[in-house]
Design an enzyme around this catalytic site. Structure first.
Site, PDB file in Angstrom:
ATOM      1  N   ARG A 124      51.340  37.931  97.924  1.00  0.00           N
ATOM      2  CA  ARG A 124      50.008  38.279  98.456  1.00  0.00           C
ATOM      3  C   ARG A 124      49.550  39.686  98.040  1.00  0.00           C
ATOM      4  NH1 ARG A 124      52.239  35.561 102.747  1.00  0.00           N
ATOM      5  NH2 ARG A 124      51.415  33.438 102.906  1.00  0.00           N
ATOM      6  N   LYS A 146      39.179  44.534  87.719  1.00  0.00           N
ATOM      7  CA  LYS A 146      38.963  43.110  87.427  1.00  0.00           C
ATOM      8  C   LYS A 146      40.202  42.573  86.742  1.00  0.00           C
ATOM      9  CE  LYS A 146      33.979  42.561  86.800  1.00  0.00           C
ATOM     10  NZ  LYS A 146      32.950  42.115  85.828  1.00  0.00           N
ATOM     11  N   GLU A 188      32.966  48.681  72.711  1.00  0.00           N
ATOM     12  CA  GLU A 188      32.827  48.965  74.151  1.00  0.00           C
ATOM     13  C   GLU A 188      32.567  50.463  74.374  1.00  0.00           C
ATOM     14  OE1 GLU A 188      32.768  46.398  76.272  1.00  0.00           O
ATOM     15  OE2 GLU A 188      34.192  44.870  75.611  1.00  0.00           O
ATOM     16  N   LYS A 230      32.668  54.560  83.571  1.00  0.00           N
ATOM     17  CA  LYS A 230      33.124  53.349  84.261  1.00  0.00           C
ATOM     18  C   LYS A 230      33.530  53.673  85.698  1.00  0.00           C
ATOM     19  CE  LYS A 230      35.166  48.968  84.140  1.00  0.00           C
ATOM     20  NZ  LYS A 230      35.778  47.880  83.384  1.00  0.00           N
ATOM     21  N   GLU A 240      30.512  44.174  91.670  1.00  0.00           N
ATOM     22  CA  GLU A 240      29.408  43.720  90.817  1.00  0.00           C
ATOM     23  C   GLU A 240      28.301  42.984  91.565  1.00  0.00           C
ATOM     24  OE1 GLU A 240      30.638  42.488  86.859  1.00  0.00           O
ATOM     25  OE2 GLU A 240      28.851  41.235  86.728  1.00  0.00           O
ATOM     26  N   ARG A 244      27.038  47.396  88.440  1.00  0.00           N
ATOM     27  CA  ARG A 244      28.196  47.133  87.571  1.00  0.00           C
ATOM     28  C   ARG A 244      27.862  46.129  86.475  1.00  0.00           C
ATOM     29  NH1 ARG A 244      34.667  46.514  89.160  1.00  0.00           N
ATOM     30  NH2 ARG A 244      35.339  46.158  87.013  1.00  0.00           N
ATOM     31  N   ASN A 248      27.903  44.620  81.358  1.00  0.00           N
ATOM     32  CA  ASN A 248      27.852  43.362  80.598  1.00  0.00           C
ATOM     33  C   ASN A 248      26.853  43.432  79.442  1.00  0.00           C
ATOM     34  OD1 ASN A 248      29.722  42.182  82.311  1.00  0.00           O
ATOM     35  ND2 ASN A 248      28.138  41.521  83.746  1.00  0.00           N
ATOM     36  N   HIS A 251      27.131  41.149  76.521  1.00  0.00           N
ATOM     37  CA  HIS A 251      28.173  40.163  76.817  1.00  0.00           C
ATOM     38  C   HIS A 251      27.644  38.743  77.041  1.00  0.00           C
ATOM     39  CE1 HIS A 251      30.732  43.654  76.998  1.00  0.00           C
ATOM     40  NE2 HIS A 251      31.794  42.921  77.296  1.00  0.00           N
ATOM     41  N   HIS A 255      29.660  36.476  74.828  1.00  0.00           N
ATOM     42  CA  HIS A 255      30.568  35.421  75.310  1.00  0.00           C
ATOM     43  C   HIS A 255      30.238  34.078  74.660  1.00  0.00           C
ATOM     44  CE1 HIS A 255      31.810  37.732  79.212  1.00  0.00           C
ATOM     45  NE2 HIS A 255      32.574  38.028  78.185  1.00  0.00           N
ATOM     46  N   HIS A 269      36.770  39.927  70.689  1.00  0.00           N
ATOM     47  CA  HIS A 269      35.842  40.178  71.796  1.00  0.00           C
ATOM     48  C   HIS A 269      34.868  41.327  71.461  1.00  0.00           C
ATOM     49  CE1 HIS A 269      34.325  40.646  75.865  1.00  0.00           C
ATOM     50  NE2 HIS A 269      34.625  41.928  75.803  1.00  0.00           N
TER      51      HIS A 269
HETATM   52  N1  LIG Z   1      39.334  43.400  83.221  1.00  0.00           N
HETATM   53  C1  LIG Z   1      38.286  43.902  82.618  1.00  0.00           C
HETATM   54  O1  LIG Z   1      37.480  44.628  83.207  1.00  0.00           O
HETATM   55  C2  LIG Z   1      38.092  43.614  81.163  1.00  0.00           C
HETATM   56  C3  LIG Z   1      37.127  44.323  80.438  1.00  0.00           C
HETATM   57  C4  LIG Z   1      37.012  44.087  79.082  1.00  0.00           C
HETATM   58  C5  LIG Z   1      37.848  43.165  78.459  1.00  0.00           C
HETATM   59  N2  LIG Z   1      38.781  42.487  79.198  1.00  0.00           N
HETATM   60  C6  LIG Z   1      39.693  41.530  78.559  1.00  0.00           C
HETATM   61  O2  LIG Z   1      40.514  42.255  77.650  1.00  0.00           O
HETATM   62  C7  LIG Z   1      41.002  41.344  76.663  1.00  0.00           C
HETATM   63  C8  LIG Z   1      40.945  41.996  75.297  1.00  0.00           C
HETATM   64  O3  LIG Z   1      41.732  43.151  75.332  1.00  0.00           O
HETATM   65  P1  LIG Z   1      42.264  43.834  73.972  1.00  0.00           P
HETATM   66  O4  LIG Z   1      41.156  43.923  73.017  1.00  0.00           O
HETATM   67  O5  LIG Z   1      42.975  45.046  74.386  1.00  0.00           O
HETATM   68  O6  LIG Z   1      43.206  42.706  73.378  1.00  0.00           O
HETATM   69  P2  LIG Z   1      44.792  42.476  73.376  1.00  0.00           P
HETATM   70  O7  LIG Z   1      45.402  42.826  74.665  1.00  0.00           O
HETATM   71  O8  LIG Z   1      44.973  41.076  72.880  1.00  0.00           O
HETATM   72  O9  LIG Z   1      45.301  43.484  72.267  1.00  0.00           O
HETATM   73  C9  LIG Z   1      44.861  43.335  70.934  1.00  0.00           C
HETATM   74  C10 LIG Z   1      46.039  43.280  69.963  1.00  0.00           C
HETATM   75  O10 LIG Z   1      46.566  44.584  69.784  1.00  0.00           O
HETATM   76  C11 LIG Z   1      47.977  44.587  69.993  1.00  0.00           C
HETATM   77  N3  LIG Z   1      48.296  45.914  70.488  1.00  0.00           N
HETATM   78  C12 LIG Z   1      48.053  46.400  71.729  1.00  0.00           C
HETATM   79  N4  LIG Z   1      48.336  47.721  71.777  1.00  0.00           N
HETATM   80  C13 LIG Z   1      48.790  48.068  70.547  1.00  0.00           C
HETATM   81  C14 LIG Z   1      49.216  49.288  69.968  1.00  0.00           C
HETATM   82  N5  LIG Z   1      49.179  50.446  70.656  1.00  0.00           N
HETATM   83  N6  LIG Z   1      49.617  49.271  68.679  1.00  0.00           N
HETATM   84  C15 LIG Z   1      49.606  48.114  67.970  1.00  0.00           C
HETATM   85  N7  LIG Z   1      49.190  46.934  68.448  1.00  0.00           N
HETATM   86  C16 LIG Z   1      48.777  46.925  69.728  1.00  0.00           C
HETATM   87  C17 LIG Z   1      48.215  43.447  70.921  1.00  0.00           C
HETATM   88  O11 LIG Z   1      49.540  42.990  70.820  1.00  0.00           O
HETATM   89  C18 LIG Z   1      47.204  42.422  70.424  1.00  0.00           C
HETATM   90  O12 LIG Z   1      47.722  41.747  69.315  1.00  0.00           O
HETATM   91  C19 LIG Z   1      40.153  40.103  76.780  1.00  0.00           C
HETATM   92  O13 LIG Z   1      40.905  39.072  77.361  1.00  0.00           O
HETATM   93  C20 LIG Z   1      39.023  40.507  77.706  1.00  0.00           C
HETATM   94  O14 LIG Z   1      38.540  39.431  78.485  1.00  0.00           O
HETATM   95  C21 LIG Z   1      38.915  42.711  80.525  1.00  0.00           C
HETATM   96 ZN   LIG Z   2      33.835  43.480  76.978  1.00  0.00          ZN
END
Ligand SMILES: NC(=O)c1ccc[n+]([C@@H]2O[C@H](COP(=O)([O-])OP(=O)(O)OC[C@H]3O[C@@H](n4cnc5c(N)ncnc54)[C@H](O)[C@@H]3O)[C@@H](O)[C@H]2O)c1
Ligand SMILES: [Zn+2]
Length: 372
Positions: A124, A146, A188, A230, A240, A244, A248, A251, A255, A269
């Site tokens: 929980r 999030k 971003e 942020k 949101e 907030r 987006n 987005h 998306h 993304h």
């Molecule tokens: N929670 C939120 O508020 C929020 C906001 C924006 C995006 N997201 C989510 O984030 C995700 C995308 O995140 P991302 O772009 O970080 O992708 P990711 O976590 O897939 O990382 C991208 C790639 O980089 C590699 N990697 C990570 N750190 C590294 C480093 N220091 N050196 C070498 N390789 C490295 C990873 O293994 C992966 O292959 C999506 O699922 C998206 O929906 C969430």
């Molecule tokens: Zn995003």
């Protein structure tokens, strides 16, 4: 110039610091120690981050007398699934994580969203710390609470708000990030300038090359500025209900483009968000809300960052304007045939536009996909 910055996320009873700096991983043990109920931390990470940086984290913890155990997940968006969530929860329980323990999400947005959601539901709710390793995670996903996973029906449809107790963003970790991932995360970064801070956008325009080439002072300033924005937005509207949603920007279009590309490496993304931001400004100009020159400046900046700004880049993956429209309707922000968009009056002047008529969107999409 400072080598380290602390940005506070003010949330009553659940506020936390984001510490940003080069080489912070080496201090992880001393920075995180006070958040642990006992000197033990279970780290959730992915294969790539484990290979490159896990031993440095574990040894920093060890130097502060903190034992660690790690759970390594396959890299990539596919890991944000029920199957991986169930497996992760079982492994966290098998590792003896108790109600008062904390876990660490050490990776990009995929690890942060998955491990954060596991922390939200395990027993929980257990505490978690974010150690973001991608540019996207350092400026966006690690802050704000999030968390969640995807289902076959769409991205992030299952999740929870669960704030971390601490965020440590070591910008040196970005040095090993593949260039394409850095650029995607940069979309971003540009978003914060475009949505509410024209001075920051001007700064980005002037410092783009330094950022891309790895200038540590420039990267520190950019990550700090994004986290401040942020943190301010999250503190004002954690769940949101209003402001907030400005985060987006790009987005709703983005998306739909990601879905059309099958959430694959065809379109990351951040690349989809870049196209989406280009479109949001052109759509705003078409509706007479902002000057054409502003939209052109946005597209030009994204192109300088080697990011796409037009959906034509992936036209072969799209089933025309009608196909894109269908995908946008499925997005969680679509309500009763009317769409909510983040539009802009200028660079730095984004606003939430509810009730945008589908017909206007459709005409715009047709133009976007047909113009030479
Ligand atoms: N929670 C939120 O508020 C929020 C906001 C924006 C995006 N997201 C989510 O984030 C995700 C995308 O995140 P991302 O772009 O970080 O992708 P990711 O976590 O897939 O990382 C991208 C790639 O980089 C590699 N990697 C990570 N750190 C590294 C480093 N220091 N050196 C070498 N390789 C490295 C990873 O293994 C992966 O292959 C999506 O699922 C998206 O929906 C969430
Ligand atoms: Zn995003």
């Amino acid at each position: 110039m400072n080598k380290q910055h602390t940005v506070r996320v003010e949330l009553a009873g659940r506020g936390y610091d984001i510490q940003i700096g080069a080489g912070l991983l080496a201090q992880a043990g001393s920075l995180l120690g006070s958040f642990l109920s006992r000197p033990r931390l279970v780290i959730v990470t992915d294969e790539n981050v484990a290979r490159l940086h896990l031993s440095a984290l574990a040894s920093s913890l060890r130097q502060s007398g903190i034992d660690s155990e790690s759970i390594v997940i396959p890299a990539g968006e596919q890991s944000k699934s029920f199957e991986h969530l169930a497996n992760l929860c079982d492994r966290l329980l098998a590792a003896g994580v108790e109600r008062n323990d904390s876990i660490a999400a050490f990776g990009g947005g995929v690890i942060g969203d998955l491990a954060g959601f596991a922390a939200a539901v395990l027993r929980r709710g257990v505490a978690f710390v974010q150690l973001p390793t991608t540019l996207l995670a350092q400026v966006d996903s690690s802050v704000g609470g999030k968390t969640g996973i995807n289902t076959p029906l769409g991205k992030n449809l299952i999740g929870a708000f669960h704030q971390p107790v601490s965020v440590l963003a070591d910008i040196s970790l970005l040095n090993t990030l593949p260039e394409r991932e850095f650029r995607a995360g940069y979309a971003e970064v540009a978003k914060y300038g475009l949505l509410g801070d024209s001075d920051f956008f001007d700064w980005l325009d002037a410092n783009l090359d330094a950022l891309m080439l790895g200038d540590a002072a420039a990267r520190l300033y950019a990550v700090k500025t994004c986290c401040e924005a942020k943190a301010r937005i999250v503190a004002a509207d954690e769940t949101e209900r209003g402001e907030r949603a400005l985060l987006n920007l790009g987005h709703t279009f983005g998306h739909a483009l990601e879905a059309a590309a099958g959430y694959s490496s065809n379109l990351l993304h951040g690349e989809a968000v870049a196209i989406g931001m280009g479109m949001a400004f052109r759509f705003s100009a078409r509706l007479g809300l902002c000057a054409e020159a502003e939209a052109a400046r946005v597209a030009n900046h994204l192109e300088r960052a080697a990011l796409p700004a037009s959906p034509k880049r992936i036209a072969s993956k799209l089933r025309g304007a009608a196909g894109l429209m269908k995908l946008m309707r499925q997005d969680k922000k679509a309500q009763a045939g009317r769409l909510t968009f983040i539009l802009a009056r200028s660079i730095g002047g984004a606003f939430i536009a509810k009730d945008v008529e589908e017909k206007a969107v459709m005409n715009f999409l047709e133009q976007e996909l047909s113009s030479p």
